[in-house]
Scaffold this motif. Structure first.
Motif, PDB file in Angstrom:
ATOM      1  N   LEU A  39      48.247  53.618  53.953  1.00 61.54           N
ATOM      2  CA  LEU A  39      48.274  52.315  54.619  1.00 61.54           C
ATOM      3  C   LEU A  39      47.157  51.411  54.120  1.00 61.54           C
ATOM      4  O   LEU A  39      47.346  50.198  53.968  1.00 61.54           O
ATOM      5  N   ILE A  40      46.002  51.980  53.847  1.00 56.22           N
ATOM      6  CA  ILE A  40      44.893  51.194  53.309  1.00 56.22           C
ATOM      7  C   ILE A  40      45.186  50.783  51.871  1.00 56.22           C
ATOM      8  O   ILE A  40      44.933  49.641  51.473  1.00 56.22           O
ATOM      9  N   ALA A  41      45.745  51.693  51.074  1.00 54.42           N
ATOM     10  CA  ALA A  41      46.035  51.383  49.676  1.00 54.42           C
ATOM     11  C   ALA A  41      47.065  50.266  49.533  1.00 54.42           C
ATOM     12  O   ALA A  41      46.978  49.445  48.614  1.00 54.42           O
ATOM     13  N   PHE A  42      48.029  50.204  50.446  1.00 53.56           N
ATOM     14  CA  PHE A  42      49.063  49.176  50.385  1.00 53.56           C
ATOM     15  C   PHE A  42      48.753  47.971  51.254  1.00 53.56           C
ATOM     16  O   PHE A  42      49.640  47.142  51.523  1.00 53.56           O
ATOM     17  N   ASN A  43      47.509  47.861  51.711  1.00 56.99           N
ATOM     18  CA  ASN A  43      47.031  46.735  52.517  1.00 56.99           C
ATOM     19  C   ASN A  43      47.847  46.507  53.785  1.00 56.99           C
ATOM     20  O   ASN A  43      48.058  45.378  54.207  1.00 56.99           O
ATOM     21  N   VAL A  44      48.309  47.575  54.386  1.00 54.17           N
ATOM     22  CA  VAL A  44      49.015  47.469  55.664  1.00 54.17           C
ATOM     23  C   VAL A  44      48.000  47.357  56.795  1.00 54.17           C
ATOM     24  O   VAL A  44      48.201  46.605  57.738  1.00 54.17           O
ATOM     25  N   VAL A  45      46.915  48.107  56.686  1.00 56.53           N
ATOM     26  CA  VAL A  45      45.825  47.995  57.653  1.00 56.53           C
ATOM     27  C   VAL A  45      44.600  47.459  56.928  1.00 56.53           C
ATOM     28  O   VAL A  45      44.401  47.686  55.739  1.00 56.53           O
ATOM     29  N   VAL A  47      40.661  47.316  56.392  1.00 60.28           N
ATOM     30  CA  VAL A  47      39.476  48.141  56.581  1.00 60.28           C
ATOM     31  C   VAL A  47      38.315  47.321  57.137  1.00 60.28           C
ATOM     32  O   VAL A  47      37.350  47.874  57.642  1.00 60.28           O
ATOM     33  N   ARG A  48      38.408  46.005  57.074  1.00 60.11           N
ATOM     34  CA  ARG A  48      37.346  45.166  57.630  1.00 60.11           C
ATOM     35  C   ARG A  48      37.359  45.147  59.160  1.00 60.11           C
ATOM     36  O   ARG A  48      36.402  44.717  59.775  1.00 60.11           O
ATOM     37  N   ASN A  49      38.442  45.638  59.749  1.00 60.17           N
ATOM     38  CA  ASN A  49      38.499  45.777  61.201  1.00 60.17           C
ATOM     39  C   ASN A  49      37.591  46.935  61.614  1.00 60.17           C
ATOM     40  O   ASN A  49      37.645  48.018  61.038  1.00 60.17           O
ATOM     41  N   ASP A  50      36.761  46.716  62.630  1.00 59.99           N
ATOM     42  CA  ASP A  50      35.783  47.735  63.040  1.00 59.99           C
ATOM     43  C   ASP A  50      36.439  49.026  63.500  1.00 59.99           C
ATOM     44  O   ASP A  50      35.956  50.119  63.181  1.00 59.99           O
ATOM     45  N   VAL A  51      37.525  48.929  64.252  1.00 62.40           N
ATOM     46  CA  VAL A  51      38.195  50.134  64.748  1.00 62.40           C
ATOM     47  C   VAL A  51      38.793  50.925  63.590  1.00 62.40           C
ATOM     48  O   VAL A  51      38.626  52.148  63.496  1.00 62.40           O
ATOM     49  N   ILE A  55      37.634  54.708  62.356  1.00 57.22           N
ATOM     50  CA  ILE A  55      38.609  55.807  62.256  1.00 57.22           C
ATOM     51  C   ILE A  55      38.640  56.346  60.828  1.00 57.22           C
ATOM     52  O   ILE A  55      38.626  57.559  60.613  1.00 57.22           O
ATOM     53  N   TRP A  56      38.650  55.440  59.847  1.00 55.10           N
ATOM     54  CA  TRP A  56      38.685  55.870  58.453  1.00 55.10           C
ATOM     55  C   TRP A  56      37.424  56.642  58.082  1.00 55.10           C
ATOM     56  O   TRP A  56      37.495  57.660  57.392  1.00 55.10           O
ATOM     57  N   ASN A  57      36.264  56.169  58.526  1.00 57.85           N
ATOM     58  CA  ASN A  57      35.009  56.882  58.239  1.00 57.85           C
ATOM     59  C   ASN A  57      35.013  58.273  58.870  1.00 57.85           C
ATOM     60  O   ASN A  57      34.568  59.238  58.243  1.00 57.85           O
TER      61      ASN A  57
END
Length: 107
Positions: A39-45, A47-51, A55-57
């Motif tokens: 989802l991150i690779a395809f820019n669906v979500v 990563v600049r969103n804090d939540v 979660i990713w970290n």
């Protein structure tokens, strides 16, 4: 008395149950991590969103210590990362060993 088990066997069964539960939870964490990376690779979500970032970290810190040694062993496959699949296979193997060889020894 034939129906009473020694406390050491009951304790070992409880330890094996906890290990099996931890392995199953880690399988789900690996799956969620893989899906989130897509989802991150395809820019669906974003990563600049804090939540999302927190979660990713968390997922990265939990999965990377076991995935990194596998990635170091595997050859470079370009953009394809099969280390989560290898780790899942290892986890499934450990679960089967516990089920087939360790559980019967403590029952």
């Amino acid at each position: 008395m034939p129906g009473i088990r020694p406390p050491s066997l009951t304790t070992m069964r409880a330890v094996l149950d906890v290990i099996m539960l931890a392995l199953q939870l880690y399988v789900w964490v690996l799956i969620v991590s893989a899906v989130m990376s897509w989802l991150i690779a395809f820019n669906v979500v974003n990563v600049r969103n804090d939540v999302v970032r927190s979660i990713w970290n968390f997922l990265y810190q939990v999965t990377e210590p076991l995935l990194r040694p596998i990635r170091n062993i595997l050859p470079n496959l370009g953009g394809i990362d099969i280390s989560p699949i290898i780790l899942l296979l290892i986890i499934f193997f450990i679960q089967r060993v516990i089920q087939l060889y360790l559980y019967p020894a403590v029952i």
